[in-house]
Structure formats: C-alpha cells, structure tokens
Design a protein around this motif. Sequence first.
Motif, PDB file in Angstrom:
ATOM      1  N   UNK A  61       0.847  -1.205   0.000  1.00 53.69           N
ATOM      2  CA  UNK A  61       0.000   0.000   0.000  1.00 53.69           C
ATOM      3  C   UNK A  61       0.876   1.246   0.000  1.00 53.69           C
ATOM      4  N   UNK A  62       1.886   1.233   0.857  1.00 57.83           N
ATOM      5  CA  UNK A  62       2.777   2.398   0.988  1.00 57.83           C
ATOM      6  C   UNK A  62       3.616   2.604  -0.267  1.00 57.83           C
ATOM      7  N   UNK A  63       4.142   1.511  -0.811  1.00 58.86           N
ATOM      8  CA  UNK A  63       4.964   1.625  -2.019  1.00 58.86           C
ATOM      9  C   UNK A  63       4.120   2.136  -3.190  1.00 58.86           C
ATOM     10  N   UNK A  64       2.883   1.696  -3.263  1.00 55.42           N
ATOM     11  CA  UNK A  64       1.987   2.182  -4.325  1.00 55.42           C
ATOM     12  C   UNK A  64       1.710   3.670  -4.161  1.00 55.42           C
ATOM     13  N   UNK A  65       1.588   4.113  -2.901  1.00 54.59           N
ATOM     14  CA  UNK A  65       1.348   5.535  -2.637  1.00 54.59           C
ATOM     15  C   UNK A  65       2.557   6.382  -3.013  1.00 54.59           C
ATOM     16  N   UNK A  66       3.743   5.846  -2.751  1.00 55.40           N
ATOM     17  CA  UNK A  66       4.965   6.574  -3.075  1.00 55.40           C
ATOM     18  C   UNK A  66       5.241   6.557  -4.576  1.00 55.40           C
ATOM     19  N   UNK A  67       5.054   5.398  -5.205  1.00 55.86           N
ATOM     20  CA  UNK A  67       5.239   5.279  -6.653  1.00 55.86           C
ATOM     21  C   UNK A  67       6.681   5.495  -7.084  1.00 55.86           C
ATOM     22  N   UNK A  68       6.908   5.372  -8.374  1.00 51.93           N
ATOM     23  CA  UNK A  68       8.235   5.606  -8.923  1.00 51.93           C
ATOM     24  C   UNK A  68       9.052   4.333  -9.080  1.00 51.93           C
ATOM     25  N   UNK A  69      10.169   4.458  -9.754  1.00 48.86           N
ATOM     26  CA  UNK A  69      11.033   3.312 -10.050  1.00 48.86           C
ATOM     27  C   UNK A  69      11.560   2.644  -8.791  1.00 48.86           C
ATOM     28  N   UNK A  70      11.998   3.444  -7.816  1.00 51.13           N
ATOM     29  CA  UNK A  70      12.551   2.860  -6.590  1.00 51.13           C
ATOM     30  C   UNK A  70      11.502   2.056  -5.836  1.00 51.13           C
ATOM     31  N   UNK A  71      10.276   2.515  -5.862  1.00 50.83           N
ATOM     32  CA  UNK A  71       9.192   1.773  -5.206  1.00 50.83           C
ATOM     33  C   UNK A  71       8.953   0.450  -5.929  1.00 50.83           C
ATOM     34  N   UNK A  72       9.048   0.475  -7.258  1.00 43.74           N
ATOM     35  CA  UNK A  72       8.904  -0.753  -8.038  1.00 43.74           C
ATOM     36  C   UNK A  72      10.015  -1.745  -7.737  1.00 43.74           C
ATOM     37  N   UNK A  73      11.234  -1.239  -7.612  1.00 42.24           N
ATOM     38  CA  UNK A  73      12.372  -2.103  -7.272  1.00 42.24           C
ATOM     39  C   UNK A  73      12.194  -2.710  -5.878  1.00 42.24           C
ATOM     40  N   UNK A  74      11.708  -1.903  -4.957  1.00 36.18           N
ATOM     41  CA  UNK A  74      11.468  -2.389  -3.599  1.00 36.18           C
ATOM     42  C   UNK A  74      10.384  -3.468  -3.593  1.00 36.18           C
ATOM     43  N   UNK A  75       9.344  -3.248  -4.383  1.00 36.88           N
ATOM     44  CA  UNK A  75       8.225  -4.194  -4.430  1.00 36.88           C
ATOM     45  C   UNK A  75       8.664  -5.578  -4.892  1.00 36.88           C
ATOM     46  N   UNK A  76       9.667  -5.633  -5.766  1.00 40.52           N
ATOM     47  CA  UNK A  76      10.132  -6.927  -6.282  1.00 40.52           C
ATOM     48  C   UNK A  76      10.653  -7.854  -5.192  1.00 40.52           C
ATOM     49  N   UNK A  77      10.954  -7.304  -4.022  1.00 39.53           N
ATOM     50  CA  UNK A  77      11.354  -8.159  -2.898  1.00 39.53           C
ATOM     51  C   UNK A  77      10.216  -9.105  -2.509  1.00 39.53           C
ATOM     52  N   UNK A  78       8.993  -8.730  -2.872  1.00 34.49           N
ATOM     53  CA  UNK A  78       7.850  -9.571  -2.540  1.00 34.49           C
ATOM     54  C   UNK A  78       7.472 -10.548  -3.628  1.00 34.49           C
ATOM     55  N   UNK A  79       8.254 -10.600  -4.705  1.00 37.85           N
ATOM     56  CA  UNK A  79       7.906 -11.456  -5.845  1.00 37.85           C
ATOM     57  C   UNK A  79       7.960 -12.939  -5.500  1.00 37.85           C
ATOM     58  N   UNK A  80       8.770 -13.305  -4.529  1.00 34.30           N
ATOM     59  CA  UNK A  80       8.909 -14.722  -4.173  1.00 34.30           C
ATOM     60  C   UNK A  80       7.722 -15.236  -3.346  1.00 34.30           C
ATOM     61  N   UNK A  81       6.875 -14.335  -2.886  1.00 36.80           N
ATOM     62  CA  UNK A  81       5.713 -14.738  -2.083  1.00 36.80           C
ATOM     63  C   UNK A  81       4.665 -15.356  -3.012  1.00 36.80           C
ATOM     64  N   UNK A  82       4.286 -16.582  -2.748  1.00 40.87           N
ATOM     65  CA  UNK A  82       3.375 -17.307  -3.635  1.00 40.87           C
ATOM     66  C   UNK A  82       1.918 -17.019  -3.282  1.00 40.87           C
ATOM     67  N   UNK A  83       1.513 -15.816  -3.624  1.00 45.12           N
ATOM     68  CA  UNK A  83       0.136 -15.363  -3.412  1.00 45.12           C
ATOM     69  C   UNK A  83      -0.260 -14.535  -4.632  1.00 45.12           C
ATOM     70  N   UNK A  84      -1.373 -14.856  -5.252  1.00 47.95           N
ATOM     71  CA  UNK A  84      -1.745 -14.208  -6.518  1.00 47.95           C
ATOM     72  C   UNK A  84      -1.923 -12.709  -6.371  1.00 47.95           C
ATOM     73  N   UNK A  85      -2.652 -12.275  -5.352  1.00 46.35           N
ATOM     74  CA  UNK A  85      -2.909 -10.842  -5.177  1.00 46.35           C
ATOM     75  C   UNK A  85      -1.607 -10.085  -4.929  1.00 46.35           C
ATOM     76  N   UNK A  86      -0.748 -10.652  -4.086  1.00 51.47           N
ATOM     77  CA  UNK A  86       0.530  -9.989  -3.797  1.00 51.47           C
ATOM     78  C   UNK A  86       1.376  -9.897  -5.055  1.00 51.47           C
ATOM     79  N   UNK A  87       1.456 -10.976  -5.794  1.00 49.67           N
ATOM     80  CA  UNK A  87       2.257 -10.943  -7.029  1.00 49.67           C
ATOM     81  C   UNK A  87       1.667  -9.993  -8.066  1.00 49.67           C
ATOM     82  N   UNK A  88       0.365  -9.936  -8.168  1.00 51.96           N
ATOM     83  CA  UNK A  88      -0.260  -8.989  -9.097  1.00 51.96           C
ATOM     84  C   UNK A  88       0.182  -7.565  -8.779  1.00 51.96           C
TER      85      UNK A  88
END
Length: 257
Positions: A61-88
């Motif tokens: 939620x916070x990363x989406x609010x901040x936005x930008x490339x750095x937020x996208x890079x930070x979000x990728x830390x959650x890519x390994x979580x096997x949950x459809x909504x989180x990965x989306x």
Amino acid sequence: MMSAQTSVIFLVLLALLAPPALAGDDPGTAKAIKGLKKELRKIARSPWVAKKHDEIKTILDSLEALGGTDAGLAALEGARVQDEDIRNRVFALAEENHSDDMLKPLGKLLEDKDLRKDSDLKKRVAHAYQVIGNDKAMEPLSEMIRYDEDDAEVVADAAAALATFPNAKIDKRKIAVKKMIDLYESTYNLMKSVRPEDRIQSKIAGKKYRVYGRPLRESLQALTGRQLAQPREWRRWWNDCKKSKDWRKCKSKLDKD
C-alpha cells in the motif's frame, strides 16, 4: 525493541509523511522506500511468510502511494511470495514506469535456485520484460525457450515477449530465432513420430506443441519478417540465411520453390 508489526506500522507512517515520488531525489522518500524494501525482504524470506500476508499488503500500500522506479524495485522483494494478489501488485509496480532498472533484479529472480520451478513467477517475469521493452531482455527470454521447461506456457509467454523486439540488432535476434526454430522443429517432429518407442514422448510433445507452437511461429515471423509456417520451412530458411547480415535481402531456396 520494536515488533515486526510495529516496525511495519512505523515504516508506513514514514512513507505517508514522505513527499510524493515526483520529487524522486527527496531524502524522505528515499529513506521511506529503503526501509519498506528492507522489511519486505525480511518478511518475504522468512519461514513464517504465509502468516504475514497482511503485513506485506500494507507495505505494498505504501509503495503504491509513493510510486516511482525505486518503489517498483522495492516491491520486487515480494515477488517470491506465492500469493496471486501480492504478485499482481508487485509486478504492477515493477512494470509501472517501464524502467530499465528492473532488468537486473528480474534476471536475479530467474537465477534464484529456490525459484527455478516457479512457473507462475517465470511467466510474470516474461511479461514484465515485454512491458519494459528493452532488448537486453532477449537473452534471458531466449533461455526460457526450452523443451525441458516444466510448464509449456512459460515457453509460450517467453516467445510472445520476444516478438516485441523486431527492431533489435540482428545478432541479438539470431540467438532467439535459432532457439525457437530448434524447439519448434524438434517438438513438431517428436509429436509426429510413429516409432513405437516414441509413443509416450510423442503425446507429451503434442501437448507442448498445442501450447507453444503458435507463439513460436508468430514470434519467428515477427523477428525475421518472413511469413513461413511449417517447421521444415523455417529450418530450410535458417540454413540459407543464418549468416546473412540482412534477412530482408537474403534469398532462400524457399524463394525459388
């Protein structure tokens, strides 16, 4: 000492107080994203991650609010979580700015030994490469063109992504084209085999071909400018034109038939 949940709440508040990401160099924004990234990485790699999905979503939620490339890079830390909504949400953030900065961390996900069997993740990475649109992605996408890939849809998605680079330099396209022709032809031939010893493998090849045969053909057409169809035609064309510096000018034996 702060609990994990308290730490997340603190970081979220810090993120909400940070200036918008349009001020990309703002120290407050950078600090907030760095803290969120660190916390997300810790949770995503922890043995209790399945119980922490709500905390992960709060961080997103916070990363989406901040936005930008750095937020996208930070979000990728959650890519390994096997949950459809989180990965989306993770990949939506990663793709949002079409940034070339995503290429390296996306590649690391593919190289991670713990994720090698994660077909869903591979398909999402292929799509992200396609959205970002940098032809440096052709190499890792070409590595996905494999018969021994467990999920044929991974091959299909990688082929579809490769089709978006018709203007890449010919040396880059040659690597992808060769791998796709090899797979297209070998899968087709095995599917059509009438040898008794191939009976089981022929059925497996048939299932794979029905998934990725068309994407391979369409990608080959996009990357070469040739509207060929059958695997044997592609093989003849490749044998005649693989050394050409300009496929548009290459004269194949097919052109004389």
